[in-house]
Design an enzyme around this catalytic site. Structure first.
Site, short mmCIF file in Angstrom:
data_model
loop_
_atom_site.label_atom_id
_atom_site.label_comp_id
_atom_site.label_asym_id
_atom_site.label_seq_id
_atom_site.Cartn_x
_atom_site.Cartn_y
_atom_site.Cartn_z
CG ASP A 1 -10.66 -34.87 24.68
OD1 ASP A 1 -9.72 -34.83 23.87
OD2 ASP A 1 -11.27 -33.82 25.06
CB ALA B 1 -5.30 -33.89 27.99
CE1 TYR C 1 1.63 -25.51 26.29
CE2 TYR C 1 3.37 -24.42 25.03
CZ TYR C 1 2.51 -25.49 25.23
OH TYR C 1 2.55 -26.55 24.36
CE LYS D 1 2.20 -29.25 27.37
NZ LYS D 1 1.57 -30.55 27.09
CG ASN E 1 5.71 -23.01 15.92
OD1 ASN E 1 6.70 -23.18 16.63
ND2 ASN E 1 4.93 -21.97 16.05
NE ARG F 1 1.63 -14.62 20.46
CZ ARG F 1 1.36 -15.76 19.82
NH1 ARG F 1 0.14 -15.95 19.34
NH2 ARG F 1 2.27 -16.67 19.64
#
Ligand code: UFG
Length: 331
Positions: free
Chosen positions: A31, A73, A140, A144, A169, A281
């Site tokens: 990390d 990560a 984002y 992925k 979520n 948003r």
């Protein structure tokens, strides 16, 4: 079995590490502590490094020699990704590519990857199954999905087997383990709602009330961190046993709107915090609900904390604990 976790000082990685410890696995964490915390490392072996730095990863893998990697990560904020796409592609895609290359060079056989429901974009229908079309609407989700594609191609021509978990979520915490999300400037709904209840932020803003959903606010499938963590272990068991790569949705199959979350949070916290209606948003799909049939039928995973009140109550206990121990946000 030896498992190396990238991002193991973060919210999800640290909790999976805790569970792996309890189950007797040998764990190491890699990390850069950009978003993770030193206290979340517990007593695990720790490699300080960045996935964008290939030699740091290769060194850690050569030293620890894991049988499996769990790759947590990543940068994870949808809105930020729309403003800083390069940052997301560099860390999430190039970083993962570095890690996969180092894994192959170090003969790592199993690779568990944290993907996201954001790969689906705006789904044609909900609940969403794994074979639904992937069409991300933000960098984002795109970053992925790119890694998923890379893993698929690499697994076709190599010994590496992957398990991809598409998280819905994630929320909640484990007060006994003293682990939860500790973010100075949280963006996630449940954390922000609870910070509003504590008076840490003046109000909660609802990002859009004109979505095509029952009450006009976005609907999400909230999953407890405790259940999510177990899914990693069950997916690893599955790909090992079957010697096969697979993709799984990880959610409960039930959705709650922003307004419903606020209502439950007011009930649990007993605080009538202020709520304001704001604009949409960027990058938010109206409704994301998992179809978890595949995970339920192929693996031994079973949800044990699939109750929105439990999720919010556990998150609330954790937020109160953080409020009493603000130092935890600092290191
Ligand atoms: N929201 C508000 N006000 C806030 C914060 C959030 O109205 O102050 C709304 C958002 O607009 C969204 C919903 O609450 O409609 C949930 O937002 P979160 O930021 O909590 O979570 P996201 O759905 O944006 O994203 C999360 C993860 C992603 C993952 C996605 C999958 O951060 O990594 O869930 O469903 F891809």
């Amino acid at each position: 079995m030896k498992i190396l976790l990238t991002g193991g000082a973060g919210y999800i990685g640290s909790y999976v590490a805790y569970l792996l410890n309890k189950l007797g696995y040998e764990v190491a964490i890699f990390d850069n502590l950009e978003n993770g915390h030193k206290w979340a490392l517990k007593n695990n072996k720790f490699y300080f490094g960045d996935i964008r730095n290939f030699s740091q990863i290769l060194e850690a893998l050569s030293d620890f020699r894991p049988d499996a990697i769990m790759h947590f990560a990543a940068y994870i904020k949808v809105e930020e990704s729309t403003k800083s796409p390069y940052k997301y592609y560099e860390n999430n895609v190039i970083g993962s590519l570095n890690l996969i290359k180092a894994a192959l060079m170090s003969n790592v056989r199993y690779f568990i990857f944290s993907s996201t429901a954001a790969v689906y974009g705006i789904p044609k229908q909900v609940p969403i199954s794994e074979d639904s079309m992937c069409n991300p609407i933000n960098p984002y989700g795109e970053s992925k999905l790119m890694v998923e594609k890379i893993l698929k191609d690499i697994a076709r021509s190599n010994f590496l087997k992957f398990g991809i978990l598409r998280y819905f979520n994630v929320a909640g915490a484990d007060i006994e383990a003293k682990l939860g999300q500790a973010n100075k400037n949280p963006t996630h709904l449940i954390t922000r709602v609870l910070r509003a209840a504590l008076g840490k932020i003046p109000y909660i803003e609802i990002f859009g009330t004109d979505y095509p959903t029952e009450d006009g606010t976005c609907v999400r499938d909230y999953i407890h961190i405790k259940d999510l963590a177990f899914a990693h272990i069950e997916v690893l068991n599955y790909i090992k046993k079957e010697d096969k790569s697979e993709i799984f949705n990880v959610g409960y199959g039930k959705g709650y709107s922003v307004k419903e979350i606020i209502k439950v949070a007011k009930k649990i916290t007993k605080v009538d915090f202020p709520v304001k209606i704001g604009k949409r948003r960027p990058g938010d799909p109206p409704k994301l609900i998992a179809d978890p049939k595949k995970l339920l039928s192929l693996t031994n995973w079973e949800p044990k904390h699939n109750n929105i009140e439990t999720i919010i109550k556990d998150a609330w206990e954790w937020e109160c604990y953080l409020n009493k121990n603000p130092i935890l946000l600092e290191y």
